[in-house]
Design a protein around this motif. Structure first.
Motif, PDB file in Angstrom:
ATOM      1  N   ASP A 153     -19.306  11.578   2.771  1.00  0.00           N
ATOM      2  CA  ASP A 153     -19.197  10.776   1.555  1.00  0.00           C
ATOM      3  C   ASP A 153     -20.418  10.996   0.636  1.00  0.00           C
ATOM      4  O   ASP A 153     -20.285  11.065  -0.585  1.00  0.00           O
ATOM      5  N   ASP A 156     -14.873   9.392   3.545  1.00  0.00           N
ATOM      6  CA  ASP A 156     -14.807   7.937   3.690  1.00  0.00           C
ATOM      7  C   ASP A 156     -16.065   7.523   4.429  1.00  0.00           C
ATOM      8  O   ASP A 156     -16.594   8.318   5.236  1.00  0.00           O
ATOM      9  N   CYS A 162     -10.276   6.491  -4.310  1.00  0.00           N
ATOM     10  CA  CYS A 162      -9.367   5.516  -3.687  1.00  0.00           C
ATOM     11  C   CYS A 162     -10.134   4.539  -2.795  1.00  0.00           C
ATOM     12  O   CYS A 162      -9.596   4.033  -1.806  1.00  0.00           O
ATOM     13  N   ASN A 182      -9.409   0.237  -8.235  1.00  0.00           N
ATOM     14  CA  ASN A 182      -9.400  -0.564  -9.465  1.00  0.00           C
ATOM     15  C   ASN A 182     -10.711  -0.402 -10.217  1.00  0.00           C
ATOM     16  O   ASN A 182     -11.761  -0.239  -9.603  1.00  0.00           O
ATOM     17  N   THR A 241       1.997   1.848  -3.457  1.00  0.00           N
ATOM     18  CA  THR A 241       0.923   2.256  -4.376  1.00  0.00           C
ATOM     19  C   THR A 241       0.651   3.750  -4.192  1.00  0.00           C
ATOM     20  O   THR A 241       0.465   4.483  -5.176  1.00  0.00           O
ATOM     21  N   SER A 282       0.793  -1.240   0.000  1.00  0.00           N
ATOM     22  CA  SER A 282       0.000   0.000   0.000  1.00  0.00           C
ATOM     23  C   SER A 282       0.823   1.287   0.000  1.00  0.00           C
ATOM     24  O   SER A 282       0.529   2.206  -0.781  1.00  0.00           O
ATOM     25  N   ARG A 311     -13.378   2.267  -4.053  1.00  0.00           N
ATOM     26  CA  ARG A 311     -13.940   1.081  -4.707  1.00  0.00           C
ATOM     27  C   ARG A 311     -14.132   1.354  -6.189  1.00  0.00           C
ATOM     28  O   ARG A 311     -13.964   2.505  -6.638  1.00  0.00           O
ATOM     29  N   GLY A 330      -8.188   4.758   3.164  1.00  0.00           N
ATOM     30  CA  GLY A 330      -7.707   3.529   3.789  1.00  0.00           C
ATOM     31  C   GLY A 330      -6.201   3.461   3.674  1.00  0.00           C
ATOM     32  O   GLY A 330      -5.501   4.485   3.740  1.00  0.00           O
ATOM     33  N   ALA A 331      -5.681   2.242   3.469  1.00  0.00           N
ATOM     34  CA  ALA A 331      -4.233   2.028   3.456  1.00  0.00           C
ATOM     35  C   ALA A 331      -3.549   2.903   2.405  1.00  0.00           C
ATOM     36  O   ALA A 331      -2.525   3.525   2.682  1.00  0.00           O
ATOM     37  N   VAL A 332      -4.123   2.998   1.211  1.00  0.00           N
ATOM     38  CA  VAL A 332      -3.471   3.783   0.156  1.00  0.00           C
ATOM     39  C   VAL A 332      -3.907   5.248   0.209  1.00  0.00           C
ATOM     40  O   VAL A 332      -3.071   6.159   0.247  1.00  0.00           O
TER      41      VAL A 332
HETATM   42  P1  NAD Z   1      -8.585  -0.123   2.150  1.00  0.00           P
HETATM   43  O1  NAD Z   1      -9.609  -1.164   2.391  1.00  0.00           O
HETATM   44  O2  NAD Z   1      -7.425  -0.015   3.094  1.00  0.00           O
HETATM   45  O3  NAD Z   1      -9.259   1.321   2.067  1.00  0.00           O
HETATM   46  C1  NAD Z   1     -10.442   1.576   1.403  1.00  0.00           C
HETATM   47  C2  NAD Z   1     -11.135   2.709   2.123  1.00  0.00           C
HETATM   48  O4  NAD Z   1     -12.289   3.069   1.378  1.00  0.00           O
HETATM   49  C3  NAD Z   1     -11.593   2.348   3.532  1.00  0.00           C
HETATM   50  O5  NAD Z   1     -11.195   3.352   4.438  1.00  0.00           O
HETATM   51  C4  NAD Z   1     -13.116   2.258   3.403  1.00  0.00           C
HETATM   52  O6  NAD Z   1     -13.791   2.644   4.585  1.00  0.00           O
HETATM   53  C5  NAD Z   1     -13.372   3.223   2.266  1.00  0.00           C
HETATM   54  N1  NAD Z   1     -14.611   2.961   1.544  1.00  0.00           N
HETATM   55  C6  NAD Z   1     -15.135   1.770   1.158  1.00  0.00           C
HETATM   56  N2  NAD Z   1     -16.285   1.943   0.504  1.00  0.00           N
HETATM   57  C7  NAD Z   1     -16.502   3.277   0.461  1.00  0.00           C
HETATM   58  C8  NAD Z   1     -17.513   4.090  -0.099  1.00  0.00           C
HETATM   59  N3  NAD Z   1     -18.568   3.532  -0.697  1.00  0.00           N
HETATM   60  N4  NAD Z   1     -17.407   5.428   0.028  1.00  0.00           N
HETATM   61  C9  NAD Z   1     -16.343   5.979   0.677  1.00  0.00           C
HETATM   62  N5  NAD Z   1     -15.345   5.261   1.208  1.00  0.00           N
HETATM   63  C10 NAD Z   1     -15.433   3.925   1.117  1.00  0.00           C
HETATM   64  O7  NAD Z   1      -8.077  -0.382   0.645  1.00  0.00           O
HETATM   65  P2  NAD Z   1      -6.741   0.134  -0.031  1.00  0.00           P
HETATM   66  O8  NAD Z   1      -5.704  -0.928   0.056  1.00  0.00           O
HETATM   67  O9  NAD Z   1      -6.457   1.506   0.431  1.00  0.00           O
HETATM   68  O10 NAD Z   1      -7.193   0.164  -1.554  1.00  0.00           O
HETATM   69  C11 NAD Z   1      -8.099   1.146  -2.026  1.00  0.00           C
HETATM   70  C12 NAD Z   1      -8.471   0.848  -3.472  1.00  0.00           C
HETATM   71  O11 NAD Z   1      -7.275   0.800  -4.269  1.00  0.00           O
HETATM   72  C13 NAD Z   1      -9.152  -0.495  -3.703  1.00  0.00           C
HETATM   73  O12 NAD Z   1     -10.058  -0.350  -4.774  1.00  0.00           O
HETATM   74  C14 NAD Z   1      -8.005  -1.403  -4.131  1.00  0.00           C
HETATM   75  O13 NAD Z   1      -8.452  -2.466  -4.934  1.00  0.00           O
HETATM   76  C15 NAD Z   1      -7.169  -0.442  -4.951  1.00  0.00           C
HETATM   77  N6  NAD Z   1      -5.744  -0.794  -5.025  1.00  0.00           N
HETATM   78  C16 NAD Z   1      -5.031  -0.972  -3.881  1.00  0.00           C
HETATM   79  C17 NAD Z   1      -3.678  -1.308  -3.980  1.00  0.00           C
HETATM   80  C18 NAD Z   1      -2.848  -1.505  -2.735  1.00  0.00           C
HETATM   81  O14 NAD Z   1      -1.609  -1.567  -2.855  1.00  0.00           O
HETATM   82  N7  NAD Z   1      -3.454  -1.613  -1.569  1.00  0.00           N
HETATM   83  C19 NAD Z   1      -3.067  -1.437  -5.243  1.00  0.00           C
HETATM   84  C20 NAD Z   1      -3.828  -1.213  -6.395  1.00  0.00           C
HETATM   85  C21 NAD Z   1      -5.173  -0.891  -6.270  1.00  0.00           C
END
Ligand code: NAD
Length: 354
Positions: free
Chosen positions: A221, A201, A235, A259, A148, A145, A237, A180-182
């Protein structure tokens, strides 16, 4: 363990594994290995039937070929899916999956994806060395993360340059959905670079914590699309750029890590018609895969090399935008063209080397 091949046009190899003892029913698709072994995550879902799982694994493995080609990882595209309820896991299931991955002799390299964690991959690793994304302690590259986020930050510099004529973040309003993480780390990097960061969020506790710590502005949100900004960064969904959301957008550019942001490919054209610059998701969110791909180089994972390559997401996006401008096409189509050019060049040099 019974392995059978499924012939699919345009795919190098698609295989099914069924094993009565462990209950494993899984598919691996190797889409293209022109540029290197096929890297792609393993996911586990309760698919209704094999047809649905096959559709998913074919679509995702092809996407990985394109993502790796533009990211210049020196790898091809593949994916694996386990048909089953992720609440019902067993060591035998993942050991058999490991043997299944191993049966391809390194043509397919696996990693984490939906409903698969490091603990599962460590069991897979008992039966095959073709596993990436393990913990730093286990010799892997660790959590992707932050990488990314770093890649998205450098990608955004190219976005600013294209949309505003300067890569400077000073005073730019960036609205992030999903911290979230990214997204959370990206918000910090943007703030450090001088941007005005607005976050939202569904996890309100997380938003409150981050605002308190870093002084970000926040918005609910439900109403975040009403907020004018320079760059909108999805970032959270997928499929958030759709017929309902696009007319509401009040930004000049979109650059986020989620994604599959476009609900349908045509939404990329709708954005272009509206004069909104779209950074194709699979180009700007490739930091994690670039980081993982460095596990495959001679001598093993090297963070300095990984980071240097991740920062080149800036150059990859510059190329995508140049193709889009020159060919008068949408950026999501331009990204695919860049991938296809790189694969064609790889094929040509392979033929020449024979
Ligand atoms: P994560 O689960 O750590 O964070 C996602 C955040 O989005 C959470 O804080 C969650 O509460 C929030 N969220 C979920 N649904 C929501 C909505 N409807 N409205 C507002 N906020 C909402 O995930 P992540 O690892 O940070 O990844 C985020 C996105 O990036 C995902 O789509 C993931 O597939 C994509 N991605 C992540 C990576 C990676 O390295 N982690 C790499 C490529 C793509």
């Amino acid at each position: 363990m019974q392995i059978t091949e499924i012939r699919v046009d345009g795919y190098e190899k698609v295989v099914r594994c069924k094993d009565q003892a462990s209950g494993l029913h899984a598919l691996i698709a190797v889409h293209d290995t022109t540029l290197g072994p096929a890297l792609g995550g393993m996911r586990m879902l309760p698919y209704a039937n094999e047809e649905e799982a096959l559709f998913d694994v074919l679509r995702l493995s092809r996407g990985m070929t394109y993502k790796s080609a533009v990211a210049d990882t020196g790898l091809g595209g593949g994916k694996s899916v386990i048909l089953g309820d992720p609440k019902i896991k067993s060591p035998a299931l993942f050991e058999t999956m490991g043997a299944f991955v191993d049966s391809l002799g390194g043509k397919y390299i696996t990693a984490e994806d939906m409903n698969i964690g490091i603990a599962d991959l460590e069991i897979v690793r008992r039966k095959t060395r073709w596993v990436t994304g393990l913990s730093l302690q286990a010799g892997g590259s660790g959590n992707p993360s932050p990488y990314t986020a770093r890649g998205a930050f450098h990608g955004m510099r190219a976005v600013l340059e294209e949309a505003f004529g300067s890569p400077s973040f000073k005073g730019k309003r960036v609205l992030i959905q999903g911290v979230g993480a990214v997204g959370g780390r990206l918000a910090e990097l943007l703030k450090e670079a001088g941007a005005h960061v607005i976050i939202c969020d569904i996890n309100e506790t997380r938003v409150a914590e981050l605002c308190k710590k870093h002084g970000f502005e926040s918005v609910s949100d439900a109403t975040h699309l009403d907020v004018p900004c320079d760059v909108y960064s999805p970032c959270a969904r997928g499929a958030t750029l759709n017929d309902a959301s696009i007319p509401k957008l009040k930004c000049k550019a979109i650059a986020g890590v989620a994604n599959n942001q476009l609900h349908e490919p045509r939404h990329g054209d709708v954005l272009r018609d509206k004069g909104i610059l779209y950074a194709p998701d699979y180009v700007i969110n490739a930091g994690g895969i670039i980081n993982v791909s460095l596990e495959m180089i001679a001598g093993g994972y090297n963070e300095a090399k990984a980071v240097a390559k991740i920062d080149r997401i800036y150059d990859n996006l510059k190329q995508v935008f140049a193709i889009a401008r020159e060919q008068k096409i949408s950026t999501h189509v331009a990204a695919d063209r860049l991938a296809e050019q790189r694969i064609a060049a790889g094929r040509k040099s392979k033929v020449a080397a024979r």
